[in-house]
Design an enzyme around this catalytic site. Sequence first.
Site, PDB file in Angstrom:
ATOM      1  N   ARG A 121      62.865   7.902  55.601  1.00 10.15           N
ATOM      2  CA  ARG A 121      62.415   7.409  56.917  1.00 10.15           C
ATOM      3  C   ARG A 121      63.262   7.908  58.087  1.00 10.15           C
ATOM      4  O   ARG A 121      63.205   7.360  59.180  1.00 10.15           O
ATOM      5  CB  ARG A 121      62.346   5.882  56.950  1.00 10.15           C
ATOM      6  CG  ARG A 121      61.364   5.335  55.942  1.00 10.15           C
ATOM      7  CD  ARG A 121      60.817   4.007  56.361  1.00 10.15           C
ATOM      8  NE  ARG A 121      59.805   3.589  55.413  1.00 10.15           N
ATOM      9  CZ  ARG A 121      60.043   2.869  54.327  1.00 10.15           C
ATOM     10  NH1 ARG A 121      61.273   2.482  54.062  1.00 10.15           N
ATOM     11  NH2 ARG A 121      59.070   2.551  53.531  1.00 10.15           N
ATOM     12  N   LYS A 143      61.199  19.163  68.700  1.00  4.95           N
ATOM     13  CA  LYS A 143      59.945  19.473  67.994  1.00  4.95           C
ATOM     14  C   LYS A 143      60.298  19.994  66.605  1.00  4.95           C
ATOM     15  O   LYS A 143      61.131  20.900  66.472  1.00  4.95           O
ATOM     16  CB  LYS A 143      59.160  20.537  68.748  1.00  4.95           C
ATOM     17  CG  LYS A 143      58.370  19.989  69.905  1.00  4.95           C
ATOM     18  CD  LYS A 143      57.428  21.044  70.451  1.00  4.95           C
ATOM     19  CE  LYS A 143      56.641  20.498  71.618  1.00  4.95           C
ATOM     20  NZ  LYS A 143      55.805  21.541  72.249  1.00  4.95           N
ATOM     21  N   GLU A 185      61.556  33.876  75.406  1.00  3.97           N
ATOM     22  CA  GLU A 185      61.615  32.451  75.771  1.00  3.97           C
ATOM     23  C   GLU A 185      62.492  32.255  77.020  1.00  3.97           C
ATOM     24  O   GLU A 185      62.254  31.341  77.808  1.00  3.97           O
ATOM     25  CB  GLU A 185      62.137  31.606  74.601  1.00  3.97           C
ATOM     26  CG  GLU A 185      61.259  31.633  73.353  1.00  3.97           C
ATOM     27  CD  GLU A 185      59.897  30.944  73.502  1.00  3.97           C
ATOM     28  OE1 GLU A 185      59.668  30.253  74.515  1.00  3.97           O
ATOM     29  OE2 GLU A 185      59.063  31.112  72.597  1.00  3.97           O
ATOM     30  N   LYS A 227      65.461  23.757  79.751  1.00  2.00           N
ATOM     31  CA  LYS A 227      64.713  23.063  78.686  1.00  2.00           C
ATOM     32  C   LYS A 227      65.039  21.581  78.692  1.00  2.00           C
ATOM     33  O   LYS A 227      64.150  20.726  78.564  1.00  2.00           O
ATOM     34  CB  LYS A 227      65.034  23.705  77.333  1.00  2.00           C
ATOM     35  CG  LYS A 227      64.383  23.005  76.169  1.00  2.00           C
ATOM     36  CD  LYS A 227      63.282  23.786  75.528  1.00  2.00           C
ATOM     37  CE  LYS A 227      62.427  22.889  74.649  1.00  2.00           C
ATOM     38  NZ  LYS A 227      62.025  23.496  73.414  1.00  2.00           N
ATOM     39  N   GLU A 237      55.656  15.523  75.529  1.00  4.04           N
ATOM     40  CA  GLU A 237      54.659  16.488  75.994  1.00  4.04           C
ATOM     41  C   GLU A 237      53.355  15.841  76.469  1.00  4.04           C
ATOM     42  O   GLU A 237      52.264  16.206  76.020  1.00  4.04           O
ATOM     43  CB  GLU A 237      54.367  17.507  74.893  1.00  4.04           C
ATOM     44  CG  GLU A 237      53.756  18.767  75.454  1.00  4.04           C
ATOM     45  CD  GLU A 237      53.648  19.883  74.421  1.00  4.04           C
ATOM     46  OE1 GLU A 237      54.585  20.052  73.626  1.00  4.04           O
ATOM     47  OE2 GLU A 237      52.650  20.580  74.457  1.00  4.04           O
ATOM     48  N   ARG A 241      56.049  18.948  80.029  1.00  5.22           N
ATOM     49  CA  ARG A 241      56.543  19.763  78.911  1.00  5.22           C
ATOM     50  C   ARG A 241      55.530  20.832  78.503  1.00  5.22           C
ATOM     51  O   ARG A 241      55.887  21.834  77.893  1.00  5.22           O
ATOM     52  CB  ARG A 241      56.915  18.854  77.731  1.00  5.22           C
ATOM     53  CG  ARG A 241      57.580  19.621  76.611  1.00  5.22           C
ATOM     54  CD  ARG A 241      58.295  18.756  75.623  1.00  5.22           C
ATOM     55  NE  ARG A 241      58.876  19.569  74.565  1.00  5.22           N
ATOM     56  CZ  ARG A 241      59.668  19.126  73.636  1.00  5.22           C
ATOM     57  NH1 ARG A 241      60.003  17.857  73.613  1.00  5.22           N
ATOM     58  NH2 ARG A 241      60.147  19.936  72.711  1.00  5.22           N
ATOM     59  N   ASN A 245      54.682  25.863  77.286  1.00  5.42           N
ATOM     60  CA  ASN A 245      53.692  26.639  76.515  1.00  5.42           C
ATOM     61  C   ASN A 245      53.180  27.842  77.284  1.00  5.42           C
ATOM     62  O   ASN A 245      52.194  28.458  76.871  1.00  5.42           O
ATOM     63  CB  ASN A 245      52.511  25.754  76.124  1.00  5.42           C
ATOM     64  CG  ASN A 245      52.925  24.706  75.136  1.00  5.42           C
ATOM     65  OD1 ASN A 245      53.687  24.996  74.216  1.00  5.42           O
ATOM     66  ND2 ASN A 245      52.477  23.485  75.338  1.00  5.42           N
ATOM     67  N   HIS A 248      51.988  30.811  75.492  1.00  7.03           N
ATOM     68  CA  HIS A 248      51.935  30.446  74.080  1.00  7.03           C
ATOM     69  C   HIS A 248      50.511  30.174  73.590  1.00  7.03           C
ATOM     70  O   HIS A 248      50.284  30.193  72.375  1.00  7.03           O
ATOM     71  CB  HIS A 248      52.790  29.203  73.810  1.00  7.03           C
ATOM     72  CG  HIS A 248      54.265  29.503  73.718  1.00  7.03           C
ATOM     73  ND1 HIS A 248      54.976  30.038  74.764  1.00  7.03           N
ATOM     74  CD2 HIS A 248      55.164  29.345  72.710  1.00  7.03           C
ATOM     75  CE1 HIS A 248      56.240  30.190  74.406  1.00  7.03           C
ATOM     76  NE2 HIS A 248      56.382  29.785  73.175  1.00  7.03           N
ATOM     77  N   HIS A 252      50.081  32.085  70.526  1.00  9.35           N
ATOM     78  CA  HIS A 252      50.013  31.509  69.176  1.00  9.35           C
ATOM     79  C   HIS A 252      48.806  32.026  68.409  1.00  9.35           C
ATOM     80  O   HIS A 252      48.883  32.275  67.199  1.00  9.35           O
ATOM     81  CB  HIS A 252      49.921  29.977  69.256  1.00  9.35           C
ATOM     82  CG  HIS A 252      51.253  29.296  69.310  1.00  9.35           C
ATOM     83  ND1 HIS A 252      51.416  28.030  69.801  1.00  9.35           N
ATOM     84  CD2 HIS A 252      52.482  29.704  68.924  1.00  9.35           C
ATOM     85  CE1 HIS A 252      52.692  27.688  69.723  1.00  9.35           C
ATOM     86  NE2 HIS A 252      53.364  28.688  69.208  1.00  9.35           N
ATOM     87  N   HIS A 264      57.129  35.907  66.913  1.00 12.57           N
ATOM     88  CA  HIS A 264      56.725  34.879  67.883  1.00 12.57           C
ATOM     89  C   HIS A 264      56.865  35.403  69.314  1.00 12.57           C
ATOM     90  O   HIS A 264      55.930  35.318  70.117  1.00 12.57           O
ATOM     91  CB  HIS A 264      57.588  33.629  67.671  1.00 12.57           C
ATOM     92  CG  HIS A 264      57.294  32.536  68.640  1.00 12.57           C
ATOM     93  ND1 HIS A 264      56.129  31.815  68.621  1.00 12.57           N
ATOM     94  CD2 HIS A 264      58.008  32.054  69.698  1.00 12.57           C
ATOM     95  CE1 HIS A 264      56.134  30.927  69.605  1.00 12.57           C
ATOM     96  NE2 HIS A 264      57.265  31.063  70.279  1.00 12.57           N
TER      97      HIS A 264
HETATM   98  N1  GLY Z   1      58.679  25.134  72.499  1.00 17.21           N
HETATM   99  C1  GLY Z   1      58.049  24.330  73.454  1.00 17.21           C
HETATM  100  C2  GLY Z   1      58.580  22.943  73.498  1.00 17.21           C
HETATM  101  O1  GLY Z   1      59.625  22.666  72.955  1.00 17.21           O
HETATM  102  O2  GLY Z   1      57.963  22.087  74.072  1.00 17.21           O
END
Ligand code: GLY
Length: 365
Positions: A121, A143, A185, A227, A237, A241, A245, A248, A252, A264
């Site tokens: 958990r 994430k 990035e 960040k 998000e 946030r 993206n 992306h 993606h 990536h």
């Molecule tokens: N890689 C995008 C984020 O962390 O929201």
Amino acid sequence: MKELNVKVPAVQETSYPIIIGSGLLSKAMKMVNDKFPRYAKFIVSDICVANAGLLKTLDPQGNIPKFIINPAGEQSKTIQTVISIVEQMEKAYMGRDTVIIALGGGTVGDMAGFAAAIFKRGIPVVQIPTTTVAQADSSVGGKTGVDSTISKNAFGSFHHPAMVIIDIQTLMTLDDRQYMAGLIESVKHALIMDAEYFDFIESNIENITARKTEILEAIAEKNCRIKASVVENDPTEKNQRRALNYGHTIGHAVESASNFDLLHGESVAIGIVAAGLIEEEMSLADNAQHKRIRNILARLNMPAKIPASISQQQIIELLKRDKKAINSWPKFVLLEKIGKVHCIDNQWAIDVDEKLIRKTLPKLY
Ligand code: GLY
């Protein structure tokens, strides 16, 4: 009927230190032990990181229990690997008083973080990112996740690290392709949040590609500040946030359609070019701005075109399956200008009609 009012924290505690420097890896175990003196330690890393000698620097005696992901990379980023990590920890009698140390790039961090989120958990994870992409982006923000056979990060959770240790010397072990791709990035951070940072990258591009230590430290700090500020405002998000993206959404789709032949960062570079074409189509930005952005991407040896083996229809299908899609169509992050995202009604990701995307895609071949 009785109504109980139970208060739980809306999100997990999100404050954690990010330590940045050169040559930190040999001191990292002491930092982890100082923070978690009574916890057992378990390392998750991969075969490339081990072969590059970084695992030995972290754990010179080799006596910390560990799981080494083999082969390294996106093809191992599966739920089966996470099951193997968890079972390895059980075999080593690890309890909830264990901290996982993730040593590696984005896939290691994502898998180790996800294993930490679900093991008994939830246990703490310390992220020690060793690639440009992980140091700029994935190690900060919580994430975690793994891919299904259908799409990227289909399983996942938010599980913030207890600490992030960034040793920029680890970047010296990367090959040029991986090193350069991860820098996208940093370019993305500059594009969405900070025009001065974009100028800095532009005027220091030779020093960046030459991996000059002071420049790498400056970039690592800038990335983490940008960040962290975004994640602090919007940890799960809901809105701002989404700006992270940028590039992306189509990126993606291209990455998945290439079966991860494209890295990536390479895929996101194509996604940034795509976003620029959409911005032009919508008269948000002028051609001079895009030339400037495309020039930086080219100087980082990034592709600007979708490989001919990937069809436009494949991209459309993958966009419909995007995990952030609403009614089977994603929203898009677009720039108003370098350093500023185009928001509508205070939303950082906006509607773009499928027709406009279909009109833009042919320009990417
Ligand atoms: N890689 C995008 C984020 O962390 O929201």
